[in-house]
Structure formats: structure tokens, C-alpha cells
Enzyme design. Sequence first.
Site, PDB file in Angstrom:
ATOM      1  N   ARG A 231       0.849  -1.191   0.000  1.00 34.61           N
ATOM      2  CA  ARG A 231       0.000   0.000   0.000  1.00 34.61           C
ATOM      3  C   ARG A 231       0.881   1.236   0.000  1.00 34.61           C
ATOM      4  NH1 ARG A 231      -3.567  -2.379  -1.709  1.00 34.61           N
ATOM      5  NH2 ARG A 231      -5.646  -2.748  -0.882  1.00 34.61           N
ATOM      6  N   GLU A 260      -3.706   7.764  -4.446  1.00 36.03           N
ATOM      7  CA  GLU A 260      -4.111   7.279  -5.777  1.00 36.03           C
ATOM      8  C   GLU A 260      -5.434   7.910  -6.196  1.00 36.03           C
ATOM      9  OE1 GLU A 260      -4.094   3.015  -5.604  1.00 36.03           O
ATOM     10  OE2 GLU A 260      -2.069   2.969  -4.803  1.00 36.03           O
ATOM     11  N   HIS A 278      -1.388   0.767 -10.035  1.00 37.14           N
ATOM     12  CA  HIS A 278      -2.067  -0.206  -9.160  1.00 37.14           C
ATOM     13  C   HIS A 278      -2.683  -1.357  -9.971  1.00 37.14           C
ATOM     14  CE1 HIS A 278      -4.089  -0.555  -4.945  1.00 37.14           C
ATOM     15  NE2 HIS A 278      -3.929  -1.753  -5.493  1.00 37.14           N
TER      16      HIS A 278
HETATM   17  P1  NDP Z   1      -1.552 -11.522   4.437  1.00 39.18           P
HETATM   18  O1  NDP Z   1      -2.427 -11.110   5.569  1.00 39.18           O
HETATM   19  O2  NDP Z   1      -1.479 -12.959   4.062  1.00 39.18           O
HETATM   20  O3  NDP Z   1      -0.057 -11.020   4.688  1.00 39.18           O
HETATM   21  C1  NDP Z   1       0.245  -9.804   5.307  1.00 39.18           C
HETATM   22  C2  NDP Z   1       1.621  -9.935   5.946  1.00 39.18           C
HETATM   23  O4  NDP Z   1       2.007  -8.666   6.468  1.00 39.18           O
HETATM   24  C3  NDP Z   1       1.677 -10.930   7.084  1.00 39.18           C
HETATM   25  O5  NDP Z   1       2.811 -11.713   6.940  1.00 39.18           O
HETATM   26  C4  NDP Z   1       1.773 -10.057   8.333  1.00 39.18           C
HETATM   27  O6  NDP Z   1       2.536 -10.727   9.341  1.00 39.18           O
HETATM   28  C5  NDP Z   1       2.482  -8.821   7.796  1.00 39.18           C
HETATM   29  N1  NDP Z   1       2.133  -7.626   8.559  1.00 39.18           N
HETATM   30  C6  NDP Z   1       0.899  -7.200   8.916  1.00 39.18           C
HETATM   31  N2  NDP Z   1       0.965  -6.081   9.625  1.00 39.18           N
HETATM   32  C7  NDP Z   1       2.274  -5.792   9.748  1.00 39.18           C
HETATM   33  C8  NDP Z   1       2.988  -4.743  10.394  1.00 39.18           C
HETATM   34  N3  NDP Z   1       2.347  -3.792  11.088  1.00 39.18           N
HETATM   35  N4  NDP Z   1       4.335  -4.740  10.287  1.00 39.18           N
HETATM   36  C9  NDP Z   1       4.974  -5.706   9.602  1.00 39.18           C
HETATM   37  N5  NDP Z   1       4.357  -6.714   8.963  1.00 39.18           N
HETATM   38  C10 NDP Z   1       3.021  -6.753   9.038  1.00 39.18           C
HETATM   39  O7  NDP Z   1      -2.049 -10.643   3.209  1.00 39.18           O
HETATM   40  P2  NDP Z   1      -1.766 -10.862   1.643  1.00 39.18           P
HETATM   41  O8  NDP Z   1      -0.398 -11.385   1.459  1.00 39.18           O
HETATM   42  O9  NDP Z   1      -2.886 -11.602   1.034  1.00 39.18           O
HETATM   43  O10 NDP Z   1      -1.850  -9.332   1.145  1.00 39.18           O
HETATM   44  C11 NDP Z   1      -0.935  -8.390   1.646  1.00 39.18           C
HETATM   45  C12 NDP Z   1      -1.258  -6.987   1.189  1.00 39.18           C
HETATM   46  O11 NDP Z   1      -0.926  -6.818  -0.186  1.00 39.18           O
HETATM   47  C13 NDP Z   1      -2.729  -6.569   1.251  1.00 39.18           C
HETATM   48  O12 NDP Z   1      -3.110  -6.179   2.551  1.00 39.18           O
HETATM   49  C14 NDP Z   1      -2.785  -5.411   0.278  1.00 39.18           C
HETATM   50  O13 NDP Z   1      -2.538  -4.188   0.944  1.00 39.18           O
HETATM   51  C15 NDP Z   1      -1.644  -5.710  -0.687  1.00 39.18           C
HETATM   52  N6  NDP Z   1      -2.135  -6.026  -2.026  1.00 39.18           N
HETATM   53  C16 NDP Z   1      -1.851  -5.188  -3.074  1.00 39.18           C
HETATM   54  C17 NDP Z   1      -2.300  -5.463  -4.348  1.00 39.18           C
HETATM   55  C18 NDP Z   1      -1.993  -4.555  -5.493  1.00 39.18           C
HETATM   56  O14 NDP Z   1      -2.773  -4.511  -6.448  1.00 39.18           O
HETATM   57  N7  NDP Z   1      -0.892  -3.832  -5.477  1.00 39.18           N
HETATM   58  C19 NDP Z   1      -3.139  -6.640  -4.628  1.00 39.18           C
HETATM   59  C20 NDP Z   1      -3.363  -7.470  -3.462  1.00 39.18           C
HETATM   60  C21 NDP Z   1      -2.883  -7.148  -2.229  1.00 39.18           C
HETATM   61  P3  NDP Z   1       2.274 -10.440  10.919  1.00 39.18           P
HETATM   62  O15 NDP Z   1       0.793 -10.587  11.124  1.00 39.18           O
HETATM   63  O16 NDP Z   1       3.120 -11.429  11.633  1.00 39.18           O
HETATM   64  O17 NDP Z   1       2.733  -9.042  11.141  1.00 39.18           O
END
Ligand code: NDP
Length: 322
Positions: A231, A260, A278
Site C-alpha cells: 500500500r 491514488e 495499481h
Molecule cells: P496476508 O495477511 O497474508 O499477509 C500480510 C503480511 O504482512 C503478514 O505476513 C503479516 O505478518 C504482515 N504484517 C501485517 N501487519 C504488519 C505490520 N504492522 N508490520 C509488519 N508486517 C506486518 O495478506 P496478503 O499477502 O494476502 O496481502 C498483503 C497486502 O498486499 C494486502 O493487505 C494489500 O494491501 C496488498 N495487495 C496489493 C495489491 C496490489 O494490487 N498492489 C493486490 C493485493 C494485495 P504479521 O501478522 O506477523 O505481522
Amino acid sequence: ASPSVTLLVPRAFNADTLAELGETYRVLRCEDGAIDALPAEARAAVRGVAVAGRFADADMAALPNLEIIAHFGVGYDGVDAWAAARRGIMVTNTPDVLTEEVADTTLGLLINTVRELPQAEAYLRAGRWTERPYRLTPNTLRGRHVGIMGLGRIGLAIARRLEAFGLTIAYHNRSPRGDVAYAYHPDLIGLATAVDTLIVAAPGGAATNGAVNAEVLKALGPDGVLINIGRGSVVDEPALVAALQDGTIAGAGLDVFAREPHVPDALLALPNAVLLPHVASASRATRRAMGRLVLANLDSWFAGRPVPNPVPETIDVAPPRG
Ligand code: NDP
């Protein structure tokens, strides 16, 4: 589901999914997003919302009989999920079906950024190859140490691809994963210090806001490359512009931005940034698959069954009886 259920679909929405929603539901559109401007009677009829992007507490307040917000997309930072939980409204998202597509796009963006492929193509199209070959790129993917911020579903799919490319991988999450052997860094600055390539695949929201700041970029170093497909809010955009301008890092590949679809002129002017609008999940097939999950969540809810993809904030919200 009963055809009498009214769904509100505010603002822009995937056309394939909109058509499919119309086969099961009475769909109310609100393309300007001004939900509180709809007649009270129309607002009272709404039991479900399908939305891509923003949905605020004030929007929920305008819909007295709202039960579920089905978000089109896995990253639901635009939806106030805690407000929904307080109001007893379910929120669902669309994980998994876009994971591999987003990981593919990320690798493309990484290679384009490091090897300047978009710039090289523009050079050819401008007729300049006949004058002299495109310059040798100062950067290479070979020998890079990649750090992934957000080793979740998408981060892991990226890591698998990076392994095939022969690159070393480390990561930062809030907690370490038990199922991987990659080096874990409990803080982002530690990860940035250990690697020269940082890929952001973490969600937006308050916890990650501005996490990739000037200090992190400095730690990445002069050969450093930042890729952001998570993001825009995760990166301090002015700090990134400054780091790209003064050589604090070598380059950046961005699919997401702070405001965006507005992309700062300073970023547009930079030759060492590769910028995408995006599009990481934006193939017709993947968007259709995401739409099918939106439908699956709505259909389950209105049939009184557990929804397949509740977000953690609303996991305890119970489906309506009957
Ligand atoms: P997941 O929930 O599977 O993965 C998110 C990861 O981020 C987890 O490993 C989590 O680990 C980590 N995380 C969460 N919060 C924090 C934090 N504060 N600090 C560090 N690490 C953190 O989600 P997805 O992999 O399915 O998707 C991830 C993100 O990708 C979405 O939320 C979205 O924003 C983005 N995305 C973008 C797209 C695009 O078009 N560019 C398309 C799809 C997704 P832990 O909980 O241990 O912190």
C-alpha cells in the site's frame, strides 16, 4: 439468496462482478459515493454492500439495516473494519485468488526497476537504438539480498519466485513464521540494514503508516531498490522522492501510491523510478475470481451460513437468523 435482498455498490466497481451481482440481488448503484444523499427509503432497504476501496463509519451510519460489507480485494484498509465490528456488521475480503498474479507482477516490477526495461523500450521506440546501444545498467538482480516486509500469502509467493531466481531472502513481520527458514528481522530497520532490495507486501493502515521512512531508505543503501506492491501509505513518499533524487537509494518500483490516482510530479520526473497504476492483480481473470469470492461471501451470509472470508476484526459477528 433471496432476490429481494438489496445491495448497495458505491463508486467504481468491476463490471463483470456487477453483472453477476445483478443476477441474484437488487443492486443499488451510488457512483458518486454520496451514500447519505440517497433517499432514506432506499438506504433502509440496503442489507449488503459490495465495494472496492473506501467504506467509512459514516457510510455505515447512513445504512441502518446494513449486515455485511463484501470488499472486492484482499487489502481492506479502506474499510473501517473496527467500526463495522462495533456495529455488528460483517466485513469480508478476497484472499488467495489474487496471490500468484500479484507475485508475478511484483517480479516483473522488480526486474523492470533493476534492469531499466521500460526505459530501454522507450529508447528503442524513440528511434535511438540506431544512434547507439542502450546504456549498460548500473544495477543487476544478480547477487541481490532481498528483504520482504509482509511475508504473508503474497510475500511467500514472491519469496518462492525469488528462490528460483537464486536470490537470498529475509523478512520482517510482526511475528516470525514457523514454516520458513528465511532470516527473520523483528524490526524493519534491521531488515533494511541486512538487505539491498526491499519488497513491501504488507497491508496499509495505522500500524504500517509511513514505516518505510528516510531512516529505512538510508539503511537500504546506495545500491538499494525499493519495490512497493503493498500500500502507498506504508512508504513516506516525500522521503522516497528525496532518497531517489540524491542517490540515497538506486531505484524504486511502485504499484501503489499515497494518494491514488494522484502520483506526485516529483516521482513522475525521476528516471530511476518505475511506476505502475495499481495493476498488480488487474487481469480480467483474476478480477473475475475476486468477484466470485465477493459473491460467495454475500451468498453465504444471506443463506445464514458462515462466510468463507471474514476479516479478523469481524470474525465474531454472527450471521442473521433464518
Ligand atoms: P496476508 O495477511 O497474508 O499477509 C500480510 C503480511 O504482512 C503478514 O505476513 C503479516 O505478518 C504482515 N504484517 C501485517 N501487519 C504488519 C505490520 N504492522 N508490520 C509488519 N508486517 C506486518 O495478506 P496478503 O499477502 O494476502 O496481502 C498483503 C497486502 O498486499 C494486502 O493487505 C494489500 O494491501 C496488498 N495487495 C496489493 C495489491 C496490489 O494490487 N498492489 C493486490 C493485493 C494485495 P504479521 O501478522 O506477523 O505481522
